[in-house]
Design a protein around this motif. Structure first.
Motif, short mmCIF file in Angstrom:
data_model
loop_
_atom_site.label_atom_id
_atom_site.label_comp_id
_atom_site.label_asym_id
_atom_site.label_seq_id
_atom_site.Cartn_x
_atom_site.Cartn_y
_atom_site.Cartn_z
N SER A 221 0.80 -1.23 0.00
CA SER A 221 0.00 0.00 0.00
C SER A 221 0.83 1.28 0.00
O SER A 221 0.59 2.19 0.78
CB SER A 221 -1.02 0.01 1.14
OG SER A 221 -0.39 0.14 2.40
N ARG B 202 1.72 5.99 5.84
CA ARG B 202 0.59 5.43 6.58
C ARG B 202 0.23 6.27 7.81
O ARG B 202 -0.94 6.49 8.09
CB ARG B 202 0.91 3.99 7.00
CG ARG B 202 -0.25 3.28 7.66
CD ARG B 202 0.11 1.88 8.10
NE ARG B 202 0.99 1.19 7.18
CZ ARG B 202 0.60 0.31 6.25
NH1 ARG B 202 -0.68 0.02 6.14
NH2 ARG B 202 1.47 -0.28 5.47
N ARG C 30 -1.79 9.17 6.65
CA ARG C 30 -3.11 8.73 6.20
C ARG C 30 -4.00 8.39 7.41
O ARG C 30 -5.18 8.72 7.43
CB ARG C 30 -2.99 7.53 5.27
CG ARG C 30 -2.29 7.89 3.96
CD ARG C 30 -2.38 6.80 2.90
NE ARG C 30 -2.20 5.44 3.34
CZ ARG C 30 -1.05 4.77 3.35
NH1 ARG C 30 0.07 5.37 2.95
NH2 ARG C 30 -1.01 3.52 3.74
N SER C 31 -3.43 7.75 8.41
CA SER C 31 -4.20 7.41 9.63
C SER C 31 -4.60 8.66 10.40
O SER C 31 -5.75 8.81 10.79
CB SER C 31 -3.39 6.49 10.53
OG SER C 31 -3.18 5.25 9.91
#
Length: 100
Positions: A19, A77, A80-81
């Motif tokens: 991802s 990540r 994004r979180s």
């Protein structure tokens, strides 16, 4: 140089299972970055930047993407979180070039 734009988050096809998520900078801004950087590059043709999405800011690099004729910004990540983002979202991004 400061670039503000909106772009869709997309997953790199070569690393779909991991991802790796990116946004593409606008073509016109990418052309200006190439002109201003004058060949100044690090590994993989990268340039150091400070990126901001929502309330999150981080230091990273943008990378040239010949297929899209733009630079691309990885959105890790943790960002994004923190900002509740997923692939396909269109996000507002600010990128400041640090080496130019």
């Amino acid at each position: 140089m400061l670039v503000e734009f909106a772009s869709e988050l997309w997953i790199w096809d070569a690393r779909r299972d991991e991802s790796w998520t990116f946004v593409s900078l606008p073509v016109d801004a990418s052309e200006e970055i190439r002109a201003r950087s004058g060949g100044l590059r690090r590994g993989f043709g990268s340039l150091r930047v400070r990126a901001t999405v929502g309330r999150s800011s981080w230091t990273t690099s943008v990378f040239p993407d010949g297929g899209r004729n733009t630079y691309v910004l990885p959105v890790k990540r943790a960002i994004r979180s923190a900002e509740s983002l997923t692939a396909g979202d269109v996000i507002a991004v600010t990128v400041e070039l640090l080496d130019v």
